[in-house]
Every structure is written in C-alpha cells, then in structure tokens.
Design a protein around this motif. Structure first.
Motif, PDB file in Angstrom:
ATOM      1  N   TYR A 246      34.455 -11.719  30.466  1.00  0.00           N
ATOM      2  CA  TYR A 246      33.333 -10.803  30.251  1.00  0.00           C
ATOM      3  C   TYR A 246      33.216  -9.755  31.352  1.00  0.00           C
TER       4      TYR A 246
ATOM      5  N   TYR B 129      41.747 -12.125  23.754  1.00  0.00           N
ATOM      6  CA  TYR B 129      40.588 -11.735  22.960  1.00  0.00           C
ATOM      7  C   TYR B 129      40.044 -12.933  22.195  1.00  0.00           C
TER       8      TYR B 129
ATOM      9  N   PHE C 184      32.436  -6.826  22.720  1.00  0.00           N
ATOM     10  CA  PHE C 184      33.749  -6.990  22.113  1.00  0.00           C
ATOM     11  C   PHE C 184      33.538  -7.432  20.669  1.00  0.00           C
TER      12      PHE C 184
ATOM     13  N   ASN D  53      30.755  -7.402  26.969  1.00  0.00           N
ATOM     14  CA  ASN D  53      31.636  -6.788  27.959  1.00  0.00           C
ATOM     15  C   ASN D  53      30.678  -6.260  29.026  1.00  0.00           C
TER      16      ASN D  53
END
Ligand SMILES: *[C@@H]1O[C@H](CO)[C@@H](O)[C@H](O)[C@H]1NC(C)=O
Ligand SMILES: *[C@@H]1O[C@H](CO)[C@@H](O)[C@H](O)[C@H]1NC(C)=O
Ligand SMILES: *[C@@H]1O[C@H](CO)[C@@H](O)[C@H](O)[C@H]1NC(C)=O
Ligand SMILES: *[C@@H]1O[C@H](CO)[C@@H](O)[C@H](O)[C@H]1NC(C)=O
Ligand SMILES: *[C@@H]1O[C@H](CO)[C@@H](O)[C@H](O)[C@H]1NC(C)=O
Length: 564
Positions: free
Chosen positions: A209, A401, A516, A552
């Motif tokens: 993060y 991811y 994200f 993020n």
C-alpha cells in the motif's frame, strides 16, 4: 386466585391492547446454544429500550451535508451535545415510556447522554408482564450463559409510537465473520503452503500500500479503535511480541491506550489479536482504543451495548473498525433501521465507522428449488458505514497486484435502499456485467456493498504468545483500512482540516482515484444449478466484491487532502 394472572394477560392481548414491535425478528435459537430451562421469576434481567428519536430526517440530511465535499457544510461536525439537542426523544415520549415502566414496577433505569436509550433492570416476572408474549430462558454455549425470550414480545399500545425496539429479548451474540472457520479450513486444505507462503505481515502491507517508514501518525489528538463482541480478548503481551517480530522499519506503538469495557483474563482470541495488531501496524504511532465486550450481563446484547457507549461518551476515537455481522433476514427491520440511525449519529460527529463485509461472498438463503437468493449481511449493508471487502495477492509468493479473495462479502441490501452517492457506480456495474447472476438472486434497488477492500488472506497473527499463520477473513482487511484512514486523518489534523468522518460520499466522488482497482476473480454464492457457487465478479471500477479497490496510500492521501 392465581389463575387470574394468565387470564388477564390473555385478555389484554387478544383484545389488542398490545402489539409487536419486532414481528419480523428471527427467534430461532442458534444451534450451538443449549437450552437450560426457564429462568426463575425472581431473577434479575436487564432490558434496553430504544426510545423514538426526533428529527431523524434532519439528522440524515445533515450527515449527507457534513460528509459531502461539495457542500458548504462539509466537515462542520457536531459535538455530542448538539446531536442530543437534535435527536433527543420528545417530552411526551419520555413521559409515556417512564409512566409505562413505573406502572409495571420498573424503577431502576439508566439513560445515556443523548437520552434515546434507557437501560433498566427488573425481575423476569416483571419483564414478562411488561412485554406480553415474552418468556425468558437460559442458554449456554462454550462457557457463556445468556438469557433470552423463546417467543416474540409485544408492548402496550400506549408506547407503540414511542419505542423503536427492546434490546435483550431476542438477538444472540454475533458469531463474528466466522474467521475461525476459514482459518481451520485453510489449515486442512493447504498444509504445505504454510511453509513456503509469504504470508501477510505489516511489512507486506506497508509495501503493497506504498507506506514509507515515515508514514506514521504524529498529530496530537488522533485516535482509532477496534471493537470486540466475541468474549475474546487481546493480550498486551501478544501485541508487544507481535511488534517485536513484525514491527521493524516503522515507528509504532506497542500498547493500547485505553480499554473500554471488560477485558477478561481468559485466552486471547485470534480475532481480537488480529484487529489490534493490524490497526496499529497501518495506523502506526496512533493512539488506539479497544472496546471490549460491552455488556456482560446475561440479558444484554454486546453490540447494542457498544452502540449505547458511543452515545454516552463525549470523546471517542475518530475511526472505528468492527468485524461483526448477522444475516439481514435474521434481524427485525425496526432494529436495523434504528442501528442505522445510530451510525448517522456517529457520522455527524465526524467519526468513521468501518465494518467487515463478511466472509461468505454473496451468501445464500436456500429456499425452494429454483428460488434461492443471495443473503446480505448487516451492518455491512447499512448505507451509513464504510464496508470493507477482501483480496488476495495474485501471486501468493510475491507482493504483486491483488485479486478477489473468494470469501469477500458483497451484494445488495433487501432493507436499505440504494443511497444517492452510489447510484452512478452501481448502475454502471450492473450495465457492464457480461454474465451477471440471475436478477432473482438479488435486489438491484438496495444499498450495494462493499465500498472498498484490502488484503484478507493468509495473515500472520500472534495469539497466546504464538505466531499463527494463515489467518484469513474480512476481519483482517477492515482494521488495515481503518489504520490507513487514521493516517489520512492525521495528515488532515496537521493541516488544520477536519476528520474524514463518514467517507462514502467522498469515496464515490473520487471514482476510484487513490485506489488499486481489483478486476479479477469472483466470490462465493449459492451452491445450486443456476449459479454454481458463484456470486458476483470483480470488474473495472466499482463492483460488489471489492468495492472501488484497495488503498494506494500516497495517492489516496493526496486525493483526500484536497477536500477541505
Ligand atoms: C452513561 O454514563 C453515565 C455517567 O458516566 C452513567 O451514570 C450511566 O450509567 C451511563 N449509562 C448507561 C446506560 O450505561
Ligand atoms: C505505489 O505502488 C504501485 C504498485 O506497487 C506503484 O506502481 C506506484 O508507483 C507506487 N507509488 C505511487 C505514488 O503510486
Ligand atoms: C509519534 O506520535 C507522537 C505523538 O503522539 C509524536 O510526538 C511523535 O513525533 C510521533 N513519531 C513520529 C516518528 O512521527
Ligand atoms: C486535543 O484535545 C483536547 C481535549 O479534547 C483539547 O483541549 C485540545 O485543544 C486538543 N488539541 C488539539 C491539538 O487539537
Ligand atoms: C428490495 O429492496 C428494497 C429496499 O431497497 C425493499 O424495500 C424491498 O422489500 C426489497 N425486496 C425484497 C424482495 O426483499
């Protein structure tokens, strides 16, 4: 003439002097509670009366104004005294309820600062006369003992308009998000993976993060909290050990500042350890409170006791994360509507309420063949909380991811209508679906959730001094997001800006900026011919599996600092 008493009660009800407040409350006793028999008439029980509030519509308008950056009222939060002035029950309501209680011999009552709850102790005999139809029994499970009514209650017609519901009669303590179930299942299915799997740690979260070593709290009055209702306790020694093992590389605290409620001396619970350890790892160096098992009386509802506490404390933390949920269809609508109003009361004070979205995906209510429906969960489905779903790393051996964690709770409420702030996002999702679940499985007019998400798979936790791997559930993602919002509050406070408060109107205006987007994977649904175990699937932009996505931090901070 002992026989006269029941006759009188019968006469009263059949003549319609009393009516149900919560006719739609599920009164099926959960399996794991064993029945010990009816309670003695002289035994003392404690009931909570939710008095009808004033100006609830105004409260709702106000909440939307103070939470909407495009409103001139944005961030102009109320203190508890002002909330009281707005919602306090009318004098008539207070008088009628007090007279009714007095007439029935109930005299030991306590109120809260907002005056909209009364908590009273009385004997079981008095309670059963006060609430015609009720019959109190004792139940035990796992060393815990409870008193509840085995049948629905009514109240006298005189007070029907003045009370929303009576607490302590029906609802059993929540089972949480069944974290232990997921945990043990994982251990059974994938024993080998434990050895090689990276596992989620504070370092992994902070890397994913984008939190740097200096992204920790430093504002004077910042604070955050977790709440527990499972007779579970965090142990200060576990937290300290966790921070020694996993807290390297960023300034953090290793102690909870304040425990509100009762901390038992028993074994630490995984759930309790998880919440505290992780909110203090993302929301690092921020004062943290634990609300612990409010309500230890056998006839209290722990979650409701916590709600009362919030209305009885003038200074409470800015961010609360809670891993508790029940099926919407098991709770009375009167109860859910009133709890929803309690969330509004917190929101207008600038407090952020985060709830885990649940660990059963879309859930399933099995009905007749061909008639199954997804099963939304409350409070996740409340339009006035921020609901957090779950993700996994795409590659479990690397910080890559994120994709959908199949357990991530999500769907559409059958009780709360879709709030305006999300209409655009949800309709776009519904339109873009290539293979949506059949429309009969869910209610497209309802509040859709979750709002955002974070990792929820394979956490490391220290519990009872032992590091435990493979802990999973939206109970993990919720405190992680809570800590990150606390860091953003911190930066706002340093700049003299108000707290984020109820985040959703702003979150949906950002349209995913600072997050994200999670676009891969589907969560669980009904195991039947029509949907074959599948609920909804993640997609570009908002979806009812992972919401707008995962934080993020630097980008989300930038977006949320713009709003003054
Ligand atoms: C609310 O707080 C007051 C003062 O601290 C206390 O006397 C009262 O018992 C509390 N109310 C409840 C319902 O616990
Ligand atoms: C944050 O992390 C992502 C992916 O790990 C990366 O692509 C990005 O450049 C990072 N920094 C910012 C400021 O977004
Ligand atoms: C940690 O927080 C305190 C205030 O609670 C602050 O004085 C201190 O500077 C913070 N530490 C860091 C590294 O920012
Ligand atoms: C912190 O809170 C205290 C008491 O609520 C208040 O007096 C003080 O002004 C606050 N400090 C800041 C920096 O906001
Ligand atoms: C669908 O949701 C609405 C609230 O948005 C509710 O009024 C309605 O009863 C729900 N329908 C069903 C079949 O549950």
């Amino acid at each position: 003439m002992r026989i006269q008493v029941p006759l009188l009660v019968l006469a009263c009800c059949s003549l319609g002097f009393s009516e149900h407040l919560e006719a739609d409350q599920n009164i099926i006793i959960p399996d794991h509670w064993a029945h010990l028999g009816r309670v003695n008439p002289t035994e003392e029980i404690e009931l909570t009366f939710a008095l009808r509030q004033q100006n609830v519509d105004q409260l709702e308008d106000l909440l939307l104004q103070v939470s909407d950056p495009s409103s001139p009222q944005y961030g102009k939060y109320l203190v508890l005294e002002e909330v009281t002035a707005l919602v306090r029950p009318s004098q008539l309501t207070q008088k009628v309820v007090h007279q009714w209680l007095q007439r029935n011999g109930v005299s030991h009552c306590q109120t809260v600062l907002t005056q909209d709850f009364l908590q009273c102790s009385m004997t079981a005999q008095v309670a059963e006369a006060l609430l015609p139809g009720s019959q109190f029994h004792r139940y035990v499970s796992d060393g815990q003992s409870l008193v509840r009514s085995s049948s629905l209650y009514q109240v006298h017609r005189d007070v029907l308009q003045h009370i929303d519901f009576v607490g302590g009669v029906h609802r059993f303590p929540p089972t949480g998000q069944d974290l232990r179930g997921v945990l043990s299942q994982r251990n059974r299915q994938r024993p080998l993976e434990a050895k090689f799997h990276l596992g989620v740690t504070p370092a992994a979260l902070r890397t994913r993060y984008n939190l740097t070593a200096t992204d920790v709290g430093s504002a004077q009055n910042n604070s955050q909290a977790v709440a527990q209702f499972l007779e579970q306790f965090y142990h200060p020694a576990d937290l300290a050990q966790f921070m020694v093992m996993f807290g390297k590389g960023f300034q953090h605290r290793s102690d909870v500042d304040k425990v509100v409620g009762t901390q038992g001396g028993g074994k630490a619970g995984i759930e309790a350890s998880l919440d505290v350890e992780y909110i203090m790892s993302t929301g690092a160096n921020i004062s943290t409170w634990v609300f612990s098992n409010g309500g230890r009386h056998e006839s209290q509802e722990p979650f409701l006791q916590w709600m009362l506490l919030l209305s009885n404390l003038t200074d409470i933390p800015w961010v609360h994360t809670i891993s508790y949920g029940d099926d919407e269809d098991s709770l009375s609508s009167a109860y859910m509507q009133r709890i929803n109003t309690e969330f509004m009361k917190a929101g207008v004070r600038g407090i952020s309420m985060l709830f885990a979205s649940g660990d059963s995906g879309a859930g399933c209510k099995y009905l007749a063949k061909g008639g199954n429906r997804f099963r939304p969960s409350f409070p996740a489905s409340s339009p006035y909380v921020t609901t957090v779903g779950g993700t996994s790393f795409k590659n479990p051996f690397k910080i890559t991811y994120e994709v959908t964690h199949y357990i991530s709770g999500g769907g559409f409420s059958n009780v709360f209508k879709m709030p305006d702030y999300q209409v655009g996002a949800v309709n776009a999702f519904l339109k873009a679906q290539s293979a949506p679940p059949p429309k009969t499985y869910f209610n497209t007019s309802g509040r859709a959730y979750p709002d955002m998400a974070a990792l929820s798979d394979n956490y490391w936790v220290v519990s009872n001094r032992v590091p435990v791997p493979l802990v999973s559930g939206t109970s993990a993602s919720t405190p992680v997001v809570g800590g990150i919002l606390s860091l953003i509050n911190d930066q706002r406070f340093l700049k003299g800006l108000p707290s984020l408060g109820f985040l959703n109107p702003l979150l949906y205006q950002l349209k995913g900026r600072g997050l994200f987007d999670v676009t891969e994977g589907c969560h669980l649904g009904c195991l039947d011919d029509l949907v074959q175990g599948k609920g909804f699937c993640a997609s570009v932009s908002w979806d009812p599996v992972t919401g707008w996505g995962t934080p993020n931090y630097p980008a989300l901070l930038a977006a949320l600092l713009e709003r003054k």
